[in-house]
Design a protein around this motif. Sequence first.
Motif, short mmCIF file in Angstrom:
data_model
loop_
_atom_site.label_atom_id
_atom_site.label_comp_id
_atom_site.label_asym_id
_atom_site.label_seq_id
_atom_site.Cartn_x
_atom_site.Cartn_y
_atom_site.Cartn_z
N MET A 74 0.83 -1.20 0.00
CA MET A 74 0.00 0.00 0.00
C MET A 74 0.87 1.26 0.00
SD MET A 74 -3.16 -0.85 0.05
CE MET A 74 -3.43 -2.57 -0.19
N GLN A 75 1.91 1.24 0.83
CA GLN A 75 2.80 2.40 0.92
C GLN A 75 3.44 2.69 -0.43
OE1 GLN A 75 3.21 4.23 3.91
NE2 GLN A 75 4.08 5.68 2.48
N ALA A 76 3.90 1.66 -1.11
CA ALA A 76 4.52 1.83 -2.43
C ALA A 76 3.50 2.35 -3.44
CB ALA A 76 5.13 0.51 -2.90
N PHE A 77 2.30 1.78 -3.43
CA PHE A 77 1.27 2.21 -4.36
C PHE A 77 0.93 3.69 -4.17
CE2 PHE A 77 -3.38 2.44 -5.45
CZ PHE A 77 -3.23 2.33 -6.83
N VAL A 78 0.73 4.09 -2.93
CA VAL A 78 0.40 5.49 -2.64
C VAL A 78 1.53 6.41 -3.09
CG1 VAL A 78 0.04 7.12 -0.73
CG2 VAL A 78 -1.25 4.97 -0.80
N THR A 79 2.76 5.97 -2.91
CA THR A 79 3.91 6.78 -3.30
C THR A 79 3.98 7.01 -4.81
OG1 THR A 79 5.16 5.98 -1.40
CG2 THR A 79 6.44 6.89 -3.22
#
Length: 148
Positions: A74-79
């Motif tokens: 999720m963190q990577a996607f949001v970034t």
Amino acid sequence: MKDNIWINILEANKLMRSPDEVIAFENALASLADRPQDEDLPDLHLILDDRCEQPEVMFGLIHFLESFDVFAQMQAFVTVVPQLMLVASEWTRILHSRILNDDDACRLYRDILHYSLNSQEPNFVRQLLEESASYHLNKREPKLELAT
């Protein structure tokens, strides 16, 4: 160029215009799956491309992304979502929909979006995604009825 040869191979073959490109893509993805690294997640998301001629093969990348720890994914996607939307708006929509269909992932997604909005300058895309996640969660949460 990125340091990871397998990601470079994915990037070079992501349009999958020939059987050789499909094979190279699948082999590189299999090699990455042998030793998944959270730090590769942003680059892996950015492999997605709406011009890909073999979407069923690209779904292998989606499944690989979803095999990571949900917080890291999720963190990577949001970034990367602002960049990803430029070349892969359809894949971005697919990932977003898959997240919304999993309550636990959706809650985490909403929280990550919320905190990323509060820690940086406002980002319209992230705000829309957060509102979408909140709306989906609110729609599905049971409402308490008071006895009258």
